[in-house]
Design an enzyme around this catalytic site. Structure first.
Site, PDB file in Angstrom:
ATOM      1  N   HIS A 119      16.100  33.442 -14.587  1.00 25.18           N
ATOM      2  CA  HIS A 119      15.650  32.128 -15.036  1.00 25.18           C
ATOM      3  C   HIS A 119      16.805  31.143 -15.194  1.00 25.18           C
ATOM      4  O   HIS A 119      16.583  29.987 -15.563  1.00 25.18           O
ATOM      5  CB  HIS A 119      14.928  32.256 -16.384  1.00 25.18           C
ATOM      6  CG  HIS A 119      15.857  32.498 -17.530  1.00 25.18           C
ATOM      7  ND1 HIS A 119      16.616  33.638 -17.639  1.00 25.18           N
ATOM      8  CD2 HIS A 119      16.182  31.718 -18.593  1.00 25.18           C
ATOM      9  CE1 HIS A 119      17.357  33.568 -18.732  1.00 25.18           C
ATOM     10  NE2 HIS A 119      17.110  32.427 -19.329  1.00 25.18           N
ATOM     11  N   HIS A 156      19.252  25.939 -16.122  1.00 27.78           N
ATOM     12  CA  HIS A 156      18.356  26.782 -16.915  1.00 27.78           C
ATOM     13  C   HIS A 156      16.920  26.339 -16.662  1.00 27.78           C
ATOM     14  O   HIS A 156      16.555  25.185 -16.912  1.00 27.78           O
ATOM     15  CB  HIS A 156      18.693  26.623 -18.406  1.00 27.78           C
ATOM     16  CG  HIS A 156      18.000  27.595 -19.302  1.00 27.78           C
ATOM     17  ND1 HIS A 156      16.675  27.462 -19.636  1.00 27.78           N
ATOM     18  CD2 HIS A 156      18.434  28.714 -19.931  1.00 27.78           C
ATOM     19  CE1 HIS A 156      16.330  28.447 -20.446  1.00 27.78           C
ATOM     20  NE2 HIS A 156      17.384  29.225 -20.640  1.00 27.78           N
TER      21      HIS A 156
END
Length: 657
Positions: A546, A561
């Site tokens: 992620h 992110h």
């Protein structure tokens, strides 16, 4: 994307690699499980039972010692492969040479070397030891080279997953098929009809498996191609066994899960290796072992399929304990089943069914211990941590080889023995070693895992979140950093993804919105493709896929992110196209994510872009208005090199227009 298209593998190459996995695991099954059976039951036949038993004891102990010695050689094998440079690539030469040499020598070991042991026992043991260690080293070259070459076949993550799936199917069938065919094939090819076959039957069966291993190695060499990539440039030596012990001493979670797995691994290797002896010498039904092996293959597939569901409903600790408790029940039933075939098959199946799930639990904890160690020790030892499990697997196999030989002697299951010749005392000794001793080891494994291993999925998510807060800071002061993060001119940063521009202080996370991690911007995504905003080196790909960390050629240290709380998805819905250490060009795809997965989990899908070395810049300004729709690769952020002005504080960045 061009890079992704170049990463496509042909169906022929994928099938060749899968056939290579089939041959590799067939060979390993023969080597680890049935060479010992041949040695204890057929190799030595002098007519002197005491002399035969002594030779069996010596040879099986030699095998155990040599396999343990080979653990210390493994790191040098990895280094040699890493440094191999030929027109055929790093790995393929070792797969072909290692596969060919090991196949030929293993077949030789399924002979009595011309009756040498009867002429000169000491010379026989020396020759056997030289042949065995040579075979084992060449097989290790082949095995390490084969599984290490997967990243070199393609740089496309999805293609790798497809190829890995094909390979897993091939290896499962290959390893399982040896167990299914061994006793019927040995008895069929034997010159004399006996319950355990004869020398001829074992040799022909070994010749078939070794031929498959030989041909499959050449198929991999001829029909696959290695892709040259910066990913594959080796910067550091392969970690040795000493380095592994150092890592264990510093990373307590890795140490405890490794210790629990060590007791578990030795236990299942001993019991598993003795199953064929049980069917042959306790029941007198060697061909029934094929029925069990067939059932075991299908149960393994079912257990692997059930794991994702069970892991969502149970904690790792509870699932590990439950799996081993089921195995203990299977052992107990096995111990009293006698010659009742349905009961034995049920007991053996109960014992074997949870094993694939235990493997996956341990693999997950070891993988998560990488971030645990990174947070605790300040450095990341991914390859070292992941080398612990194969090391323990090899150690467990080595110990079981030595122990099984001694058990066979203790129980009288040696040359010329049949089910009717095994005494009651021999059966009792056999069952104690097959069931009681491994059961104690499983109980110890449960106690260690339950009391010492704390790495749950929730704990891992907390660790990753903590690492994200400090990621990138080390590049300003880490003397071992091999990427230059110095900034000598102003920089423009492009958005890595299309969507709506959001000011960082509007992000619903205090860690990011406060600017404590660094300054930057956020994007409400309109698609799921994350591209490199500049030429850079990938410095970290989080295991949950992620987030990705880059160090640019321009000196910018950047964290991208995806979403808030998405670490809890454990990589579900995310595909990574890059690896740590890889060089990437501006516009190259880094990660792809499925936005509905994030939203279905009730999570925020905002993509956050942080300059973690913001302190090196005097001014950081947005070049577009918040709320504006932007396209990937549009310049969004202007960074001005810091001279003598104080560092800009706060998390909010005002647009310049």
């Amino acid at each position: 994307m061009k890079d992704k298209d170049q990463g496509k593998m042909s169906l022929g190459a994928r099938l060749a690699y899968s056939f290579g996995a089939f041959g590799n695991d067939s060979f390993y099954g023969l080597l680890s499980g049935y060479l010992i059976m041949f040695i204890t039951s057929h190799l030595f036949n002098t007519g002197n039972a005491a002399e035969d038993a002594r030779m069996i004891s010596m040879v099986t102990l030699i095998i155990m010692v040599l396999r343990i010695v080979e653990l210390f050689i493994d790191p040098f094998i990895g280094n040699a492969i890493d440094r191999t440079k030929t027109q055929w690539g790093h790995f393929r030469p070792w797969v072909v040479v290692g596969g060919s040499v090991s196949a030929v020598i293993l077949l030789i070991l399924f002979t009595n070397l011309g009756g040498l042991y009867q002429k000169n026992a000491i010379l026989y043991m020396i020759v056997f030891a030289v042949l065995y260690i040579t075979m084992d080293i060449f097989y290790s070259f082949k095995d390490v080279g084969f599984w290490s070459m997967l990243p070199s076949l393609t740089t496309n993550s999805r293609e790798r997953e497809k190829t890995a799936t094909y390979a897993r199917v091939g290896s499962t069938i290959g390893g399982g098929l040896v167990g299914i065919l061994v006793m019927p094939a040995v008895i069929y090819f034997s010159a004399r009809p006996t319950s355990t076959g004869d020398d001829r039957g074992w040799f022909i069966f070994a010749a078939i498996i070794c031929s498959i291993a030989f041909v499959s190695a050449w198929c991999v060499g001829l029909f696959t191609r290695e892709v040259n990539s910066d990913i594959r440039k080796n910067k550091k030596d392969t970690k040795g066994i000493i380095g592994i012990f150092k890592a264990l001493s510093g990373n307590d979670q890795l140490m405890w899960v490794a210790l629990a797995y060590l007791f578990y691994g030795v236990a299942i290797n001993i019991t598993g290796s003795l199953e064929v002896y049980y069917f042959t010498y306790i029941m007198g039904m060697p061909k029934a072992f094929s029925i069990f092996s067939t059932i075991n293959v299908f149960l393994g597939i079912i257990a692997t399929s059930l794991f994702p569901l069970l892991s969502k409903k149970m904690s790792r600790k509870a699932l590990f304990t439950s799996c081993l408790a089921v195995m203990l029940c299977g052992m107990g039933l096995f111990a009293v089943a006698g010659s009742n075939l349905p009961l034995v098959l049920l007991a053996a199946s109960i014992f074997g069914f949870p094993q694939p799930m235990v493997f996956l639990i341990v693999l997950m904890v070891i993988t998560d211990s990488v971030e645990y160690g990174q947070l605790k020790l300040g450095h990341r030892d991914e390859s070292l941590a992941l080398s612990v499990r194969p090391l323990i697997d090899k150690f467990g196999g080595a110990v079981s080889n030595g122990v099984v030989g001694q058990i066979a002697i203790m129980a009288g299951m040696t040359t010329g023995a049949t089910a009717s010749s095994i005494t009651a005392a021999g059966k009792l000794n056999f069952k104690i070693m097959m069931f009681a001793v491994p059961a104690v080891m499983l109980v110890i494994a449960i106690l260690i895992f339950a009391s010492k291993v704390i790495l749950s999925e929730k704990k891992h998510a907390e660790i990753v979140a903590e690492l994200e807060k400090t990621w990138g800071k080390k590049f300003d002061k880490d003397s071992d950093n091999d990427v230059d993060s110095d900034v000598d001119s102003d920089v423009l940063i492009a958005t890595p993804i299309s969507g709506e521009l959001i000011n960082l202080n509007q992000v619903n996370d205090k860690t990011f919105s406060s600017g404590s991690v660094g300054q930057g911007f956020a994007i409400k995504p309109s698609d799921g493709k994350v591209l490199a905003p500049f030429d850079a080196t990938v410095r970290q790909v989080f295991t949950t896929r992620h987030a990705v960390g880059l160090v640019g050629d321009n000196g910018v240290v950047l964290l991208i992110h995806i979403g808030l709380g998405t670490v809890e998805l454990n990589g579900t819905g995310f595909v990574s196209y890059v690896e740590q250490g890889q060089r990437v060009k501006k516009g190259q795809e880094l990660i792809e994510f499925w936005d509905p997965t994030i939203k279905k989990a009730g999570l925020d899908d905002t993509v956050i872009v942080i300059v973690t070395n913001s302190g090196k810049f005097s001014d950081i300004d947005l070049m577009a208005k918040t709320g504006q729709a932007v396209q990937a690769e549009d310049n969004i952020l202007e960074l001005k090199v810091k001279k003598e002005e104080p560092v800009l504080g706060g998390g909010e960045v005002e647009p310049t227009n």
